[in-house]
Design a protein around this motif. Structure first.
Motif, PDB file in Angstrom:
ATOM      1  N   GLN A 152     -98.937  52.241  84.071  1.00 60.93           N
ATOM      2  CA  GLN A 152     -98.279  51.012  84.545  1.00 60.93           C
ATOM      3  C   GLN A 152     -96.836  50.918  84.048  1.00 60.93           C
ATOM      4  OE1 GLN A 152     -98.895  48.410  86.666  1.00 60.93           O
ATOM      5  NE2 GLN A 152    -100.647  49.606  87.337  1.00 60.93           N
TER       6      GLN A 152
ATOM      7  N   ILE B 141     -91.229  51.216  69.409  1.00 59.07           N
ATOM      8  CA  ILE B 141     -91.947  50.014  69.848  1.00 59.07           C
ATOM      9  C   ILE B 141     -91.432  48.743  69.166  1.00 59.07           C
ATOM     10  CG2 ILE B 141     -94.227  48.888  69.733  1.00 59.07           C
ATOM     11  CD1 ILE B 141     -95.461  51.632  70.409  1.00 59.07           C
TER      12      ILE B 141
ATOM     13  N   SER C  34    -102.270  51.223  76.391  1.00 56.47           N
ATOM     14  CA  SER C  34    -103.674  51.222  76.807  1.00 56.47           C
ATOM     15  C   SER C  34    -104.363  50.055  76.082  1.00 56.47           C
ATOM     16  CB  SER C  34    -104.330  52.549  76.429  1.00 56.47           C
ATOM     17  OG  SER C  34    -104.406  52.658  75.029  1.00 56.47           O
ATOM     18  N   ASP C  35    -105.449  49.537  76.648  1.00 55.11           N
ATOM     19  CA  ASP C  35    -106.080  48.344  76.061  1.00 55.11           C
ATOM     20  C   ASP C  35    -106.513  48.601  74.610  1.00 55.11           C
ATOM     21  OD1 ASP C  35    -105.943  46.532  78.384  1.00 55.11           O
ATOM     22  OD2 ASP C  35    -107.108  48.110  79.323  1.00 55.11           O
TER      23      ASP C  35
ATOM     24  N   ALA D  62    -105.055  50.786  72.493  1.00 58.19           N
ATOM     25  CA  ALA D  62    -103.843  50.870  71.656  1.00 58.19           C
ATOM     26  C   ALA D  62    -103.248  49.480  71.411  1.00 58.19           C
ATOM     27  CB  ALA D  62    -102.816  51.783  72.316  1.00 58.19           C
ATOM     28  N   GLN D  63    -103.430  48.555  72.347  1.00 63.17           N
ATOM     29  CA  GLN D  63    -102.924  47.188  72.145  1.00 63.17           C
ATOM     30  C   GLN D  63    -103.524  46.572  70.884  1.00 63.17           C
ATOM     31  OE1 GLN D  63    -103.400  44.735  75.664  1.00 63.17           O
ATOM     32  NE2 GLN D  63    -102.461  46.278  76.974  1.00 63.17           N
TER      33      GLN D  63
ATOM     34  N   VAL E 164    -101.901  48.369  67.745  1.00 63.15           N
ATOM     35  CA  VAL E 164    -100.461  48.121  67.545  1.00 63.15           C
ATOM     36  C   VAL E 164    -100.158  46.633  67.330  1.00 63.15           C
ATOM     37  CG1 VAL E 164     -98.201  48.390  68.706  1.00 63.15           C
ATOM     38  CG2 VAL E 164     -99.866  50.248  68.799  1.00 63.15           C
TER      39      VAL E 164
ATOM     40  N   HIS F 149    -103.535  42.953  82.253  1.00 64.14           N
ATOM     41  CA  HIS F 149    -104.994  42.930  82.240  1.00 64.14           C
ATOM     42  C   HIS F 149    -105.403  41.758  81.352  1.00 64.14           C
ATOM     43  CE1 HIS F 149    -108.874  44.467  82.987  1.00 64.14           C
ATOM     44  NE2 HIS F 149    -108.925  45.484  82.183  1.00 64.14           N
TER      45      HIS F 149
ATOM     46  N   SER G  26    -103.179  51.397  91.141  1.00 61.65           N
ATOM     47  CA  SER G  26    -102.600  52.253  90.109  1.00 61.65           C
ATOM     48  C   SER G  26    -101.090  52.010  89.995  1.00 61.65           C
ATOM     49  CB  SER G  26    -102.878  53.711  90.483  1.00 61.65           C
ATOM     50  OG  SER G  26    -102.075  54.547  89.698  1.00 61.65           O
ATOM     51  N   GLY G  27    -100.557  52.250  88.788  1.00 64.09           N
ATOM     52  CA  GLY G  27     -99.108  52.185  88.589  1.00 64.09           C
ATOM     53  C   GLY G  27     -98.398  53.192  89.481  1.00 64.09           C
TER      54      GLY G  27
HETATM   55  N1  LIG Z   1    -103.462  52.500  84.865  1.00 67.20           N
HETATM   56  C1  LIG Z   1    -103.245  51.596  85.821  1.00 67.20           C
HETATM   57  O1  LIG Z   1    -102.809  51.922  86.928  1.00 67.20           O
HETATM   58  C2  LIG Z   1    -103.502  50.129  85.551  1.00 67.20           C
HETATM   59  C3  LIG Z   1    -103.636  49.241  86.648  1.00 67.20           C
HETATM   60  C4  LIG Z   1    -103.701  47.872  86.400  1.00 67.20           C
HETATM   61  C5  LIG Z   1    -103.672  47.411  85.084  1.00 67.20           C
HETATM   62  N2  LIG Z   1    -103.593  48.297  84.045  1.00 67.20           N
HETATM   63  C6  LIG Z   1    -103.482  47.778  82.689  1.00 67.20           C
HETATM   64  O2  LIG Z   1    -102.168  48.033  82.216  1.00 67.20           O
HETATM   65  C7  LIG Z   1    -102.183  48.283  80.807  1.00 67.20           C
HETATM   66  C8  LIG Z   1    -101.593  49.660  80.516  1.00 67.20           C
HETATM   67  O3  LIG Z   1    -102.479  50.618  81.055  1.00 67.20           O
HETATM   68  P1  LIG Z   1    -102.047  52.138  81.353  1.00 67.20           P
HETATM   69  O4  LIG Z   1    -103.171  52.748  82.126  1.00 67.20           O
HETATM   70  O5  LIG Z   1    -100.677  52.152  81.932  1.00 67.20           O
HETATM   71  O6  LIG Z   1    -102.018  52.698  79.876  1.00 67.20           O
HETATM   72  P2  LIG Z   1    -102.104  54.213  79.361  1.00 67.20           P
HETATM   73  O7  LIG Z   1    -103.478  54.548  78.960  1.00 67.20           O
HETATM   74  O8  LIG Z   1    -101.459  55.075  80.383  1.00 67.20           O
HETATM   75  O9  LIG Z   1    -101.235  54.127  78.024  1.00 67.20           O
HETATM   76  C9  LIG Z   1     -99.955  53.515  77.968  1.00 67.20           C
HETATM   77  C10 LIG Z   1     -99.173  53.922  76.745  1.00 67.20           C
HETATM   78  O10 LIG Z   1     -99.889  53.684  75.541  1.00 67.20           O
HETATM   79  C11 LIG Z   1     -99.335  54.561  74.587  1.00 67.20           C
HETATM   80  N3  LIG Z   1    -100.262  54.657  73.449  1.00 67.20           N
HETATM   81  C12 LIG Z   1    -101.572  55.041  73.482  1.00 67.20           C
HETATM   82  N4  LIG Z   1    -102.100  54.970  72.246  1.00 67.20           N
HETATM   83  C13 LIG Z   1    -101.101  54.545  71.419  1.00 67.20           C
HETATM   84  C14 LIG Z   1    -101.033  54.245  70.040  1.00 67.20           C
HETATM   85  N5  LIG Z   1    -102.094  54.383  69.247  1.00 67.20           N
HETATM   86  N6  LIG Z   1     -99.846  53.817  69.535  1.00 67.20           N
HETATM   87  C15 LIG Z   1     -98.776  53.672  70.321  1.00 67.20           C
HETATM   88  N7  LIG Z   1     -98.784  53.919  71.640  1.00 67.20           N
HETATM   89  C16 LIG Z   1     -99.928  54.350  72.182  1.00 67.20           C
HETATM   90  C17 LIG Z   1     -99.176  55.869  75.362  1.00 67.20           C
HETATM   91  O11 LIG Z   1     -98.172  56.677  74.751  1.00 67.20           O
HETATM   92  C18 LIG Z   1     -98.714  55.357  76.719  1.00 67.20           C
HETATM   93  O12 LIG Z   1     -97.298  55.313  76.776  1.00 67.20           O
HETATM   94  C19 LIG Z   1    -103.646  48.125  80.382  1.00 67.20           C
HETATM   95  O13 LIG Z   1    -103.834  46.791  79.990  1.00 67.20           O
HETATM   96  C20 LIG Z   1    -104.416  48.424  81.672  1.00 67.20           C
HETATM   97  O14 LIG Z   1    -105.701  47.847  81.707  1.00 67.20           O
HETATM   98  C21 LIG Z   1    -103.497  49.636  84.252  1.00 67.20           C
END
Ligand SMILES: NC(=O)c1ccc[n+]([C@@H]2O[C@H](COP(=O)([O-])OP(=O)(O)OC[C@H]3O[C@@H](n4cnc5c(N)ncnc54)[C@H](O)[C@@H]3O)[C@@H](O)[C@H]2O)c1
Ligand SMILES: CC(C)(O)[C@@H](O)C(=O)O
Ligand SMILES: [Mg+2]
Ligand SMILES: [Mg+2]
Length: 348
Positions: A41, A84, A99-100, A102-103, A106, A124, A152-153
């Motif tokens: 995203q 960050i 990612s949910d 990692a949220q 962090v 989300h 998807s993003g």
């Molecule tokens: N993937 C999708 O298309 C999609 C669609 C709708 C909503 N969402 C929501 O959007 C949000 C982001 O999802 P995503 O799929 O883009 O995430 P992702 O899993 O692709 O991760 C995003 C980032 O998290 C970073 N990361 C992971 N672990 C880390 C850590 N321990 N410390 C620091 N950084 C860390 C990664 O480097 C990456 O840049 C979530 O809440 C997800 O539910 C995603």
């Protein structure tokens, strides 16, 4: 807001007609939007915002593939691509797109920068809805908002580049400034949404978890695999089983029922297919509805969220995940699929 009637139910929908991009730019003209995370995203939303003329910076841990991807996309280290914490400090709107899992990890490092009047933005409802499990409890003097693209993003960015928009849900959990509504709609327009549908954090996460585990991904893989296996067990070749299970669906019928609905598809196939589909949709409905009911209950009681948190936080999570993905990739159905896809005119 436009009033729209969806099959007899009237809902409020935010559109680009009454909230055009110029208005969104005006609302956010003094804001710095810090997009934290550059996974799926992150790039879609950040690039669309940047191309739409907003002031955007990226917060991403240094090193690794995603940092390099951000540089390749034109973000400049030390200026628009930051660690960050630095991005969270500079941002007046923090788009929390890690990612949910990692949220959760962090969160203690982000929280100190959530000072009065800022906005915390999610895509989300997960972190907030399951706050007893995630520990994500925002301070009371900030706005907490959500824009969740329903796709998807990757599609968000592709559709933006095609001049189209992806539908998104939006929600307000906390309005500390009195500006949460204009902020969330402006951000929704800015990230490339076509239409914005009102929801709340809980309904967003319940429907999203159900959808992705259900017809969008979990159920569809299960049902495709089951039909493929039955055809193979009865002597059909891999190509015949794959063509009749997946290729025809995605290449021929899916685009047609995307355009016109399954009602139209039923009215526009052979009378033989029509009779059979009408007769068999009931048994498939009856067989799967209890599974969907069980799924929804597991989502609503928090078990699904907990499973996701527990597995994602295990140290060997990536290795185990890779094994599962490898098994899927190497299943006969998807190996057959890779060969069938190569035969498409655009691929040869
Ligand atoms: N993937 C999708 O298309 C999609 C669609 C709708 C909503 N969402 C929501 O959007 C949000 C982001 O999802 P995503 O799929 O883009 O995430 P992702 O899993 O692709 O991760 C995003 C980032 O998290 C970073 N990361 C992971 N672990 C880390 C850590 N321990 N410390 C620091 N950084 C860390 C990664 O480097 C990456 O840049 C979530 O809440 C997800 O539910 C995603
Ligand atoms: C793209 C999806 C499946 O809609 C999203 O919900 C996700 O979590 O990746
Ligand atoms: Mg999801
Ligand atoms: Mg989703």
């Amino acid at each position: 807001m436009a009033e729209m009637n969806f099959g007899g139910v009237v809902e409020q929908v935010a559109t680009r007609n009454e909230f055009p991009l110029e208005k969104a730019r005006e609302v956010l003209k003094n804001e710095t939007i810090a997009v934290i995370g550059y996974g799926v995203q992150g790039p879609g939303q950040a690039l669309n915002l940047r191309d739409n003329g907003f002031n955007v910076i990226i917060g991403q841990r240094k090193g690794g593939k995603t940092w390099e991807k951000a540089i390749a996309d034109g973000w400049v280290p030390g200026e628009t691509l930051l660690e960050i914490e630095e991005a969270a400090e500079k941002g007046t709107i923090i788009q929390y797109l890690l990612s949910d899992a990692a949220q959760i990890e962090v969160w203690p490092r982000i929280k100190p920068y959530l000072t009065a009047g800022k906005a915390l933005y999610f895509s989300h409802g997960f972190g907030i809805t399951y706050k007893e499990r995630t520990g994500i409890i925002p301070p009371a003097d900030i706005d907490v908002i959500l824009v969740a693209p329903k796709g998807s993003g990757t599609s968000l960015r592709r559709m933006f580049l095609e001049g189209r928009g992806l539908n998104s849900s939006y929600a307000i959990f906390q309005d500390a400034t009195g500006r949460a509504k204009e902020r969330v709609i402006a951000l929704g327009i800015g990230v490339g949404s076509g239409y914005l549908f009102e929801t709340d954090f809980k309904r967003e996460v319940y429907s999203d978890l159900t959808g992705e585990r259900g017809t969008l991904m979990g159920a569809i893989q299960g049902i495709l695999q089951a039909q493929y296996e039955v055809l193979r067990e009865n002597g059909h070749s891999p190509s015949e089983a794959f063509n009749e299970t997946v290729e025809e669906l995605t290449q021929s019928l899916m685009p047609l029922f995307a355009e016109n609905g399954m009602d139209w598809m039923y009215a526009n196939c052979s009378t033989t297919a029509q009779r059979g589909a009408l007769d068999w949709m009931g048994p498939f409905h009856d067989a799967t509805k209890p599974v969907f009911e069980k799924l929804y209950k597991e989502v609503a009681c928090g078990n699904e969220a907990q499973r996701s948190i527990d597995t994602n936080s295990k140290p060997d999570y990536r290795e185990k995940l890779e094994e599962e993905l490898k098994a899927l990739r190497e299943s006969e159905m998807w190996r057959a699929g890779a060969v069938v896809r190569k035969l498409r005119p655009e691929n040869n």
